[in-house]
Design a protein around this motif. Structure first.
Motif: not given
Ligand SMILES: [Zn+2]
Length: 286
Positions: A86, A103-104, A135-136, A163-164
């Motif tokens: 994302h 992130d991210n 995504e968030e 992701d991260m």
């Molecule tokens: Zn994320």
């Protein structure tokens, strides 16, 4: 500076204003991603990079945009691996920009790097590079992808979600979780897959610590990011990340706070996993 780090720096710069869903900063991020894909000669998927979707709430309707690049497979052009990350983050709050470097921007940067490599040297499977929006906001982009590409789902062999993957200065381990790999790998190949961690330049561990002192809530890792929507469709997935750390969802998740050396090594490791899977997934009978 390494190209991956340059992407990470640019994607987490202040001019993207934290890449909030359906914001001006988000459009700056979209332009950056698309121009990088175009430069790398990555194809647009279904003739377009931008795949819009709308999100209605009681009081408003907002439009999000997934971005999808595509490189056709040399051996299994109709069987797909979806790499996802994302690109949206939290935007601004009280005048502070949440840059979301780990992130991210990290996963997004990795995907841009992979797309560039794979366009030059395609894999056996067709690969979709799915940059999700929202995504968030409860995995909106991943949900929209699943709804819009309903017909394609039976041909998606695997989702790899990032992701991260850059962490903070203390980060030293990459973690992953997976489901249903035994549907796509023989027993022997699955054991080889598990042993790949022994050859990496960083520690790669299966599973996440369940109780993290930095974060009070229990994280449900199987649904914590976009892979959750693939999981719901029973599509095999692997999720790579570093786990929750003290910069998570804070204004300190900035470019100068991530672990760049770790990030580059993490990208190389993930690419090795991808390469192994591309060679060893049991083909669908066409
Ligand atoms: Zn994320």
């Amino acid at each position: 500076m390494n190209k991956l780090s340059v992407h990470l720096r640019n994607l987490s710069a202040d001019d993207m204003k934290g890449r909030r869903f359906a914001s001006k900063g988000s459009i700056v991020a979209q332009k950056y991603i698309i121009s990088s894909l175009t430069k790398g000669k990555v194809n647009a998927f279904q003739q377009k990079f931008l795949h819009p979707f709308s999100h209605k709430t009681l009081f408003s309707q907002k439009n999000g945009h997934n971005i999808i690049g595509y490189v056709e497979g040399t051996k299994f052009p109709h069987q797909y691996i979806v790499l996802s990350a994302h690109y949206d983050h939290l935007g601004e709050k009280h005048g502070n920009i949440f840059n979301g470097a780990d992130d991210n921007a990290s996963g997004t940067a990795a995907l841009l790097g992979f797309a560039n490599n794979i366009a030059r040297k395609p894999l056996q499977h067709s690969v979709l590079f799915l940059f999700t929006d929202g995504e968030e906001v409860n995995l909106l982009g991943a949900k929209a992808f699943i709804a819009q590409q309903n017909k394609l789902l039976p041909r998606i062999r695997l989702n790899i979600n990032l992701d991260m993957i850059a962490g903070n200065k203390n980060t030293s381990q990459l973690h992953y979780i997976d489901r249903r790999l035994d549907n796509i790998l023989s027993n022997g190949k699955l054991s080889e897959f598990r042993e790949l961690s022994a050859n990496q330049t960083i520690k790669v561990k299966r599973g996440f610590k369940q109780n993290n002192s930095h974060y009070k809530n229990k994280v449900r890792w199987y649904n914590a990011s976009d892979h959750g929507e693939f999981n719901r469709e029973h599509i095999p997935f692997i999720y790579f990340g570093v786990g929750v750390h003290n910069n998570y969802h804070s204004v300190n998740d900035d470019f100068d706070q991530v672990n760049l050396t770790f990030f580059i090594k993490a990208c190389r490791s993930i690419f090795q996993y991808l390469y192994f899977l591309d060679r060893n997934i049991t083909p669908l009978q066409e």
